[in-house]
Write a protein that holds these residues in place. Sequence first.
Motif, PDB file in Angstrom:
ATOM      1  N   UNK A 244      50.749  21.373  24.859  1.00 30.76           N
ATOM      2  CA  UNK A 244      49.509  21.124  25.569  1.00 30.76           C
ATOM      3  C   UNK A 244      49.583  21.803  26.925  1.00 30.76           C
ATOM      4  N   UNK A 245      48.457  22.396  27.332  1.00 34.31           N
ATOM      5  CA  UNK A 245      48.422  23.171  28.573  1.00 34.31           C
ATOM      6  C   UNK A 245      47.329  22.638  29.501  1.00 34.31           C
ATOM      7  N   UNK A 246      47.265  21.333  29.632  1.00 33.24           N
ATOM      8  CA  UNK A 246      46.289  20.767  30.551  1.00 33.24           C
ATOM      9  C   UNK A 246      46.601  21.205  31.983  1.00 33.24           C
ATOM     10  N   UNK A 247      45.552  21.405  32.739  1.00 31.64           N
ATOM     11  CA  UNK A 247      45.699  21.785  34.141  1.00 31.64           C
ATOM     12  C   UNK A 247      45.359  20.581  35.017  1.00 31.64           C
ATOM     13  N   UNK A 248      46.214  20.359  36.028  1.00 31.42           N
ATOM     14  CA  UNK A 248      46.061  19.206  36.911  1.00 31.42           C
ATOM     15  C   UNK A 248      45.806  19.681  38.332  1.00 31.42           C
ATOM     16  N   UNK A 249      44.851  19.043  38.979  1.00 31.54           N
ATOM     17  CA  UNK A 249      44.488  19.354  40.359  1.00 31.54           C
ATOM     18  C   UNK A 249      44.570  18.067  41.171  1.00 31.54           C
ATOM     19  N   UNK A 250      45.449  18.065  42.161  1.00 26.80           N
ATOM     20  CA  UNK A 250      45.609  16.890  43.028  1.00 26.80           C
ATOM     21  C   UNK A 250      44.910  17.150  44.360  1.00 26.80           C
ATOM     22  N   UNK A 251      44.009  16.270  44.715  1.00 23.21           N
ATOM     23  CA  UNK A 251      43.230  16.403  45.944  1.00 23.21           C
ATOM     24  C   UNK A 251      43.563  15.234  46.865  1.00 23.21           C
ATOM     25  N   UNK A 252      44.102  15.546  48.026  1.00 30.42           N
ATOM     26  CA  UNK A 252      44.445  14.530  49.015  1.00 30.42           C
ATOM     27  C   UNK A 252      43.962  14.976  50.384  1.00 30.42           C
ATOM     28  N   UNK A 253      43.539  14.019  51.171  1.00 27.38           N
ATOM     29  CA  UNK A 253      43.070  14.340  52.523  1.00 27.38           C
ATOM     30  C   UNK A 253      41.587  14.639  52.532  1.00 27.38           C
ATOM     31  N   UNK A 254      41.178  15.403  53.521  1.00 29.49           N
ATOM     32  CA  UNK A 254      39.751  15.659  53.740  1.00 29.49           C
ATOM     33  C   UNK A 254      39.315  17.039  53.286  1.00 29.49           C
ATOM     34  N   UNK A 255      40.256  17.921  52.973  1.00 30.73           N
ATOM     35  CA  UNK A 255      39.885  19.282  52.619  1.00 30.73           C
ATOM     36  C   UNK A 255      39.432  19.365  51.166  1.00 30.73           C
TER      37      UNK A 255
END
Length: 774
Positions: A244-255
Amino acid sequence: MVRAAAPALGLLLLRLLQLLSLPAARSGPPGDLLYISEYFSQSAQKLSFYGWYGNAKLFRFQVPEDTILLRWLLQASKGKGPECTSTEITIHFSYGAPPVINPLGTQFPSNATVRPSYNLTMTLSVTLQNSTFVNITTPAAGDWFIAAHLPQAAGKIEVKGFSTPCAYIFQPDMFVLRFVDVPVLQPDTPLQQTIASPARPLHVKIFIPEYTATMQFTLRSCVVNSTKACAIRVVLGSIMLPQSFQKTLSCKGTEDCSLVLHSPPWEKWLQIMAENLGTPNASVSFEMIASFTACKPGSTNSFLNFYSSLNQNQSTPALGGGRNASTLGMLGNTTLPAVGAANNVSNPGTFCLQSQPVIREDLDIASVRFRVINGPSIPVHSEFLTLLLLNLNTGMDSGGTLVVNLLLNETSLSIGNASVFACVSAASPVLTLNTTRNCSTAFFQGYPLKVNASSTEATLIIPYPETDNWFLSLQLICPWGQGECNKAKAKVTISIYLTPCFDDCGTYGQCGLLRRHGYLYAGCSCKAGWGGWSCTDNTKAQSVGSQNLATLLLTLSNLMFLPAIAIALYHCYLVEASVYTYTMFFSTFYHACDQPGVAVMCIMDYDTLQYCDFLGSVVAIWVTILCMARVKKILKYVLFVLGTLLIAMSLQLDRRGIWNMMGPCLFALIIMIMAWVYHGVKRRHCYPTSWKRWVFYLIPGITLAFVAISVYAFMETNDNYYYTHSIWHILVASSVAFLLPPHDKHKKPWAWSQKLICRYQICKNDREELYVVT
């Protein structure tokens, strides 16, 4: 995420019933997504010990769109007899195509690319039943396959009906939980969403159009309880086993955070899941936006010429056949660019790839040939990509083997040190060969190929390609950069086909077509010690000398019937001698045709030889025991004919059943014992009367017969079959020679020969002598 566990069966069923008791429910306040639960089941199958792929039991499931949770309930059980020992069941999972497995650790053919399957094991030891479940979150929609089998087969040849094998039963059930009316993210249109709590992730989807080169996903304007400190994880894509090649994006903070996907799957829905990583009861609001960049396709003059030639022949009658119909259908669905754009090959800035139209020719089951229009040689350029579409999305193509062959025309290579790189991928093509030279797309790892002046040919073998549109991308690349390759090109001959078994399983294999609930797939059954997926592993292969020796043993051992035939003729048993001759002949040529290697000779159809061999063997035993009974001739011949007819019928019903041999033997023995008792009572003496007959003939013959039955029933394996079955031939033929009774005292040996040459001579008439008065 994939999870497997084994809780108590009652607790598991209770939880599954709780899941099924929610046919339609809301996941939150009004306005949240609706989800429904569905249940799918298939009939249980009896498992087999693994020797080749046909021993693995295959199950096929259809996972619907917008599924967020897939749960398999795996149940296994075994019989209660003493033969049911502890064992392990291996279960393989795969998306899009049957799993490619290798439990025996054999070799695959060269140039074959194999992804190891995802598997788990279930143990059946003390308990008669066992169950477990497998959870998959956000699974890919489409075909899912499960293959189950027992450990490697022991190799012992079991006589049907003589022993009772243990029954190991396996059954999978599938539960799915899917959303209804999932929000759709439109390209270049912000979508405002809110995650109420960390326990309730957000699900949206977006449709990827054709010829998409990149997709940029951005998450912005994140607010948590009116503040701007966010912690969100976004998962793009679905789970596809074994990889499996799921892509993960972690968003932290205000940007704002973004992710770029190269070569996302064309003409498919892309699942997007967002999770709140913050504190409980924290409401998170944000915007999603996605944008695409397209890879503008070009066209070829050859395709336009081909299309023009079809237009000129529109007045001809309608074309028949699968190939022409497929061609016209493909052309009808193809949007043709303007002629000026097609001829503008000298200006590659107007497009990034050149599509080569391909005709799909359906030849047979899991047998397809792809033909490039005005091919098979196509030009490959350095300035842009050459793309071929391989349509393998019918649902019945995943049971074969895809073979791709590239052959470089050396004289067409304008730059000697340049190479043609190629990638074979599913769902979307590889569009970055000139920069990355990596065969990976957004959610698929492709298969690379390379040809150049030193290596002009390359072959790729893909067992069980997943159901999808496949693409072949080619580009000419120079080792020191594309600047020196300016306007360079080469010609490559392309051969692409789908076959049930690669190379038809070779010399030492047989391609078998398997079926499960209407789904057809193929596998190789290997012989003569060869192994592997396509019978190319010669680690345990028999040499040609060993094969010749085995054939000679199995055939020449039948010559031991010659003494029995001679003794039968000596004692005037013409019918018995004919049966022994028939048995010797067909046993010899059946085993000459039954050999797995190259030392094979078939004088007629294999099935006919096998039937005649089995019939002759059983009838030979039948007539021998009846001959020993010494009943009246008229009764003996009636029993000969009637028994032969009944034996022929039973063999037609079940050729390998043990009672086809044991039944006539026991019945004949009962007749013989009754006849011997009758003779003994009439003569008031043990019958046969001579102790020499017992010591020198009957006891040795009976001993040989029992040893032969023991060898046949308990000692034969796949490895020693050539020797043990040859010993069976020798022992049975020898026992017949010992057990045949002597001729009548009033008849001379070889008396049959005098009758045969009587002709017009004045011969002795026994019937007339009965009425002579002295």
